[in-house]
Design an enzyme around this catalytic site. Structure first.
Site, PDB file in Angstrom:
ATOM      1  N   GLN A   1       0.776  -1.124  -0.074  1.00  0.00           N
ATOM      2  CA  GLN A   1       0.045   0.025   0.008  1.00  0.00           C
ATOM      3  C   GLN A   1       0.730   1.327  -0.075  1.00  0.00           C
ATOM      4  OE1 GLN A   1      -3.222   0.188  -0.265  1.00  0.00           O
ATOM      5  NE2 GLN A   1      -4.126  -2.044   0.130  1.00  0.00           N
TER       6      GLN A   1
ATOM      7  N   CYS B   1     -17.305  -7.942   8.505  1.00  0.00           N
ATOM      8  CA  CYS B   1     -18.626  -8.593   8.375  1.00  0.00           C
ATOM      9  C   CYS B   1     -19.103  -8.893   7.161  1.00  0.00           C
ATOM     10  CB  CYS B   1     -19.825  -7.519   8.785  1.00  0.00           C
ATOM     11  SG  CYS B   1     -19.785  -7.443  10.800  1.00  0.00           S
TER      12      CYS B   1
ATOM     13  N   HIS C   1      -1.397  -4.190  -9.004  1.00  0.00           N
ATOM     14  CA  HIS C   1      -2.719  -3.417  -9.102  1.00  0.00           C
ATOM     15  C   HIS C   1      -3.189  -2.503  -8.049  1.00  0.00           C
ATOM     16  CE1 HIS C   1      -4.909  -5.861  -5.719  1.00  0.00           C
ATOM     17  NE2 HIS C   1      -3.749  -6.636  -5.866  1.00  0.00           N
TER      18      HIS C   1
HETATM   19  N1  PLP Z   1      -0.599  -6.489   1.586  1.00  0.00           N
HETATM   20  C1  PLP Z   1      -1.304  -5.441   1.644  1.00  0.00           C
HETATM   21  C2  PLP Z   1      -0.923  -4.451   2.991  1.00  0.00           C
HETATM   22  C3  PLP Z   1      -2.294  -5.518   1.096  1.00  0.00           C
HETATM   23  O1  PLP Z   1      -3.483  -4.329   0.960  1.00  0.00           O
HETATM   24  C4  PLP Z   1      -2.673  -6.616  -0.019  1.00  0.00           C
HETATM   25  C5  PLP Z   1      -3.733  -6.219  -0.927  1.00  0.00           C
HETATM   26  O2  PLP Z   1      -4.809  -5.903  -0.483  1.00  0.00           O
HETATM   27  C6  PLP Z   1      -1.738  -7.460  -0.038  1.00  0.00           C
HETATM   28  C7  PLP Z   1      -0.521  -7.552   0.820  1.00  0.00           C
HETATM   29  C8  PLP Z   1      -1.829  -8.671  -0.918  1.00  0.00           C
HETATM   30  O3  PLP Z   1      -1.617  -8.224  -2.340  1.00  0.00           O
HETATM   31  P1  PLP Z   1      -2.296  -9.075  -3.517  1.00  0.00           P
HETATM   32  O4  PLP Z   1      -3.535  -8.414  -3.914  1.00  0.00           O
HETATM   33  O5  PLP Z   1      -1.406  -8.450  -4.775  1.00  0.00           O
HETATM   34  O6  PLP Z   1      -1.867 -10.436  -3.477  1.00  0.00           O
END
Ligand code: PLP
Length: 402
Positions: free
Chosen positions: A178, A324, A200
């Site tokens: 993030q 939830c 993504h």
């Molecule tokens: N780590 C964090 C902080 C995330 O927000 C996310 C996805 O939401 C992931 C790991 C996992 O990434 P991915 O969706 O590419 O597997």
């Protein structure tokens, strides 16, 4: 009006990224491992993207490994480092607000005989270097702490935490899924040994990620197969995805201060309107050490799912801070960790902005939120009780009431 404010979940592939990827489906499609011209063209594109990723985070090209997603990068960094260092010890340190890609990996390692310390965070979601220093033991081999929390947007003091780990000779991994593209990252200057990222979250397609592994850090590989990624991550490369990741990270990191100032201005306008115009609401997460696009707010007396349905009806995409929605009645582990009550966790909504959101969209979303909250409160027994002066906040079963 359709407004997408769920960029923490995923982002749109932007036109320049899509354009960069397009030739790599029907025109340039060789296997990067093949020695013929078709393969060499593909290999060239993979290596160009590796250079783009390396440059974006201050790494060397040979320190970048492409993976299938952020989850894979987290699994590989943590399990790979844990297994490679068992001779030194079996103790790992993390926090209790990590993404499940980290937490569940740690839980699995516990079942395999490793010991994991889950550091608590303060009410803003911060962990301190002092806490980390106190938790490190002679048998600690890895510290894994996220750069930016996905729910509340809190930015952890990564360079300071990494320095503490290094002082004690411990490897430092950060889940920067993030953070990349939103916070300036320089792995060398910030002392990071391992860093996970995922395309993504910054306008590359889904299903492509990378792991930075500092030169000299030993990791056990998790999959057996071919010799791709210098023998460390087998599997034919996701050629178009890799090209998209390279282009997207280059664009996302080209002007982080400028882009984040623009997003922050819109975000702060929304926060001040929400807190000023909607009664009985709280902002979750750190007020300033917060990634530019994140808003996480709890609306008292109502449940986030109902708010999200109202917003969806108005064409707005946001997400719930509570679990939830995923069929469980458990509120978010992150919100509980920062001391938010069950009730307030269940009334939390996350709005995550990108550089594509506008002020007009921001005002529309706040207007719709205010309307949704007042309609839902008009039907809420909890709110009715509150108005009658009955103390309802503080009980722990509101999630089960509706
Ligand atoms: N780590 C964090 C902080 C995330 O927000 C996310 C996805 O939401 C992931 C790991 C996992 O990434 P991915 O969706 O590419 O597997």
């Amino acid at each position: 009006m359709r407004v997408y404010m769920d960029n923490g979940a995923t982002t749109r592939v932007t036109e320049p990224v899509f354009a960069a990827m397009q030739p790599y489906f029907c025109e340039i499609y060789g296997n990067p491992s093949s020695v013929h011209g078709f393969g060499r063209e593909a290999r060239k594109a993979v290596e160009a993207a590796r250079a783009q990723v390396a440059k974006a985070i201050g790494a060397q090209e040979r320190e970048i490994y492409f993976t299938g997603c952020g989850t894979e990068s987290d699994n590989w960094a943590i399990r790979g480092a844990a297994y490679a260092n068992v001779k030194k010890g079996r103790h790992i340190i993390t926090t209790n607000i990590e993404h499940h890609a980290v937490l569940h990996t740690c839980k699995q390692l516990e079942q395999e005989g490793f010991e994991v310390t889950y550091l608590p965070v303060d009410n803003d979601g911060l962990v301190t270097p002092e806490q980390l220093a106190a938790a490190i033991r002679p048998d600690t081999t890895l510290v894994t702490i996220m750069y930016v929390n996905n729910e509340i947007g809190t930015i952890e003091p990564i360079p300071e935490l990494a320095a503490v780990a290094h002082e004690k000779g411990v490897l430092f991994h950060t889940d920067a899924v993030q953070a990349v593209g939103h916070v300036p990252i320089d792995v060398a200057a910030q002392g990071i040994d391992l860093l996970s990222l995922s395309g993504h979250k910054f306008h590359a397609p889904k299903g492509i990620g990378a792991l930075y592994v500092k030169q000299g850090v030993r990791l056990q590989r998790l999959m057996q197969g071919g010799a791709q990624e210098r023998g460390q991550r087998p599997g034919t490369e996701n050629l178009a995805g890799i090209v998209g990741l390279g282009k997207a990270i280059e664009l996302a990191t080209a002007d982080i201060p400028g882009k984040s100032a623009q997003v922050r201005a819109i975000r702060d306008h929304m926060i001040s309107r929400i807190l000023g115009e909607i009664p009985h609401v709280q902002l979750n997460g750190h007020p300033t050490k917060r990634v530019c696009g994140n808003i996480n707010v709890s609306f008292y007396f109502i449940e986030s799912e109902s708010v999200l349905l109202h917003l969806d009806f108005k064409g707005i995409a946001a997400s719930s801070g509570s679990a939830c929605t995923s069929g469980s009645l458990d509120p978010s582990h992150v919100l509980l960790a920062i001391g938010v009550s069950h009730e307030h966790a269940n009334g939390s909504v996350r709005l995550s902005l990108s550089d594509e959101n506008t002020m007009e969209e921001a005002d529309y979303v706040v207007d719709c939120l205010a309307e949704a909250v007042s309609r839902l409160r008009a039907m809420s027994p909890l709110y009715e009780d509150f108005l009658k002066g009955v103390e309802t906040v503080g009980t722990d079963d509101s999630c089960h009431l509706h």
